[in-house]
Design an enzyme around this catalytic site. Structure first.
Site, short mmCIF file in Angstrom:
data_model
loop_
_atom_site.label_atom_id
_atom_site.label_comp_id
_atom_site.label_asym_id
_atom_site.label_seq_id
_atom_site.Cartn_x
_atom_site.Cartn_y
_atom_site.Cartn_z
N HIS A 1 37.33 -1.81 -99.76
CA HIS A 1 36.76 -2.99 -99.12
C HIS A 1 37.57 -3.36 -97.88
CE1 HIS A 1 34.29 -6.66 -99.23
NE2 HIS A 1 35.35 -7.24 -98.69
N SER B 1 31.61 -8.39 -95.43
CA SER B 1 32.07 -9.09 -96.63
C SER B 1 31.42 -10.48 -96.72
CB SER B 1 33.60 -9.15 -96.63
OG SER B 1 34.10 -9.57 -97.86
N ASP C 1 35.38 -0.47 -104.47
CA ASP C 1 35.20 -1.88 -104.10
C ASP C 1 34.55 -2.63 -105.26
OD1 ASP C 1 34.67 -4.31 -102.84
OD2 ASP C 1 33.28 -3.48 -101.37
#
Length: 319
Positions: A286, A161, A256
């Protein structure tokens, strides 16, 4: 609704139930209390593979003493290749404690040592502080890694991320300012690669899948509040000249808001002549890598990354 992986749905339900015992997380300042609640929730996902050694190293970088967690896997001798792993959390929360299991999983799956820095968080520390700290840690490993049983010639940068954003940004910065530091690779999990909130996946998964469009806008406001910074290649690497980067392994998730920019980044890297391997995990959301031990897709993703890491680091079965 899209069909979510049943194990993923069960994990999400478990985390939602745990969250009911805690105060609701509010996206507002000051951010210390939201961080405490978030970390309490994520620290419950600890454990993971046993290591031959786990210790903290404090590195002087850019005027701060940065705590770095070092994991050495069992049964591996000699100077080890190292994954410098940058945790996710929207640049605003999480830590080397919330991602301790993820780092252990990568170490066990690959045979590489893993070093995770507790870089400075936003909004208290805005761009470029965290990025420059990550660059400084990579330089410190190249300079002093042998002291800790690491091989300075075999460094991979990685993260998930916002951590993947920092890893790719750091690789681009190192290419410009420290070209002698030749990274062996980049391990990128569902990263943040652009500041465009109007992609197909942002529209399709804006709500209802964990990471929302609203949250991402808050994270960007914290990390890069200046509009000019958001088009910098070090902040939005989808806008960068990607030529000359080391080989990349990407982990993609389906449900996501960042899915579109991840696919675009894969395409852009290939177009720039970068060697790319990518694994796609349908039905996952995610952050699914934190579900190792709970969701088979997370275990498969880590295993695939571990095989790639071992190959990039040049590990042999005897090492």
């Amino acid at each position: 609704m899209h069909r979510i992986d049943p194990e993923m749905a069960a994990f999400n339900a478990m985390m939602e139930e745990r969250a009911l015992a805690l105060p609701p997380i509010r996206l507002g300042l000051p951010f210390d209390e939201p961080r405490r609640i978030n970390d309490t929730l994520n620290l419950g996902l600890g454990g993971g593979p046993a290591m031959a050694e786990s210790r903290d190293i404090w590195l002087p970088v850019r005027g701060r003493r940065i705590q770095c967690r070092l994991h050495r896997p069992v049964g591996k001798a000699g100077p080890l290749p190292v994954l410098v792993y940058l945790h996710g959390g929207g640049w605003v929360w999480n830590s080397i404690d919330t991602h301790d299991r993820t780092m252990r999983e990568y170490a066990a799956a690959s045979g590489c040592a893993v070093l995770g820095p507790d870089y400075a968080l936003s909004p208290e520390a805005r761009y470029p502080q965290a990025l420059e700290e990550c660059v400084g840690v990579a330089r410190a490993v190249a300079l002093r890694g042998a002291e800790w049983g690491l091989d300075p010639a075999r460094i991979v940068l990685g993260g998930d991320s916002a951590g993947a954003n920092l890893a790719l940004g750091a690789a681009l910065m190192l290419r410009e300012v420290t070209p002698a530091l030749a990274l062996r690779g980049l391990l990128l999990g569902y990263g943040v690669y652009d500041s465009d909130f109007e992609t197909p996946s942002y529209r399709e998964f804006a709500e209802g899948y964990g990471l929302t469009r609203e949250r991402m806008m808050f994270y960007w406001d914290c990390y890069a509040p200046n509009a000019a910074d958001r088009v910098s290649p070090f902040v939005a690497p989808l806008r960068a000249d990607l030529r000359g980067l080391p080989p990349v392994h990407m982990t993609h998730t389906e449900l996501d808001v960042l899915a579109s920019e991840n696919l675009a980044m894969e395409t852009a890297l290939r177009a720039a002549g970068v060697a790319v391997s990518a694994e796609h995990f349908p039905g996952t959301v995610h952050g699914f890598l934190r579900a190792a031990g709970h969701v088979g897709a997370a275990d498969r993703a880590i295993a695939a990354s571990g095989r790639w890491l071992a190959a990039q680091a040049g590990l042999t079965p005897q090492e």
